[in-house]
Write a protein that holds these residues in place. Sequence first.
Motif: not given
Length: 380
Positions: A108-118, A121-124
């Motif tokens: 929740i605290a990760d403001d760049h955590n968007k559903v479907g964006e996987n 680079a994002i996962n790392l």
Amino acid sequence: MSEKFKAKKGLDGIIADDTHVSHVEVEEKRLHYFGYDINDLCANCSFEEVTYLMLHGELPNWMQLKDYQQVEAHNRNLPTELVEILQRTPKYGHPMDYLKLGVDYLGIADDHNKVGENSLAINLRKALWLIPKLPTLVANSYRITHDMPLVLPDHSKSFSENFLYMMRGKEAENELEIKLLEASLILYAEHSFNASTFTSRVVASTLSDYYSAISAAIGALKGPLHGGANEQVMHMLLEIGSVDKAEAFLRDKIANKAKVMGFGHRIYRKGDSRVGIMTEMGKELAEKKGLTKWHDISAVLEKIMVEEKGIFPNLDFPAATAYYLLDIPIELYTPIFVVARITGWTAHIIEQHEDNRIIRPEANYIGPAKRTVNPLKSRK
């Protein structure tokens, strides 16, 4: 209509997908991470190197390792808000639930955590933020619930040394203690499509986010048939108490067809490839401390189980003794498993997202035949 195949209960023997991450050679009792034998990894690598391997599929060179270590150390602290939440939660909760709570909050605290964006680079990025925080979360959620002062991470220490320091609130007594914990983390890091790893892949296959997949995996690992076994092993050894009581205890268990924790494995029929390393290093520390009775009791149990039942110990068996010798609270044995296995989960989540197809098996219906609904007033 295509022909369908009915799997065995528990999907025993079913190959669900391809993977590059790890491979178990059952007959040779060997385990490899991305082609590297775990014996070689334990002998020559730190846990940070193995974590890098899980994230990138290759071992780091000197500069890559230094860069990773710098990022890992920098990301160890928990957000103040999460610490405050932990301080307000009931103190009787299961340690694994505090981990799930922490991972969910960090998502929740990760403001760049968007559903479907996987993307890779994002996962790392998420992994490099979450993995360093887990030791701090494990140690301090335990300390909070036991009215103990917080221990902040020491950024000058290695991953394993810092983790041991935070769990115990004191420095390591010798280098062997650090190496023993480090070896256990390497050995627990990954093990193909086990229950928690498969759970993480199922969640990832829906294109849910990294944190949700990790949280779900923690829930699967909480079960005593998976991650909780190492705790149960130590409770069993403490119940036995002395070598002269070991054989009678075990024979009573066998006679009553009770499960003996720390023995048997769905894959390993001839012995767990990871047991030897953990046992030998544990014995070395036991001899150094002059406290060998736990290994003596274990030897009696292993001899009878192998000779009479043909059932071998798994990694949880020697790991329990090792952690006890390290003065780690028993309630933290399974959370330690999480700190190690998150690296393997991450590798599998990345792999799932690289060539994704939603995991959606079918079920063989064996319920009632077709029925009609009677009006409520006419039902008996």
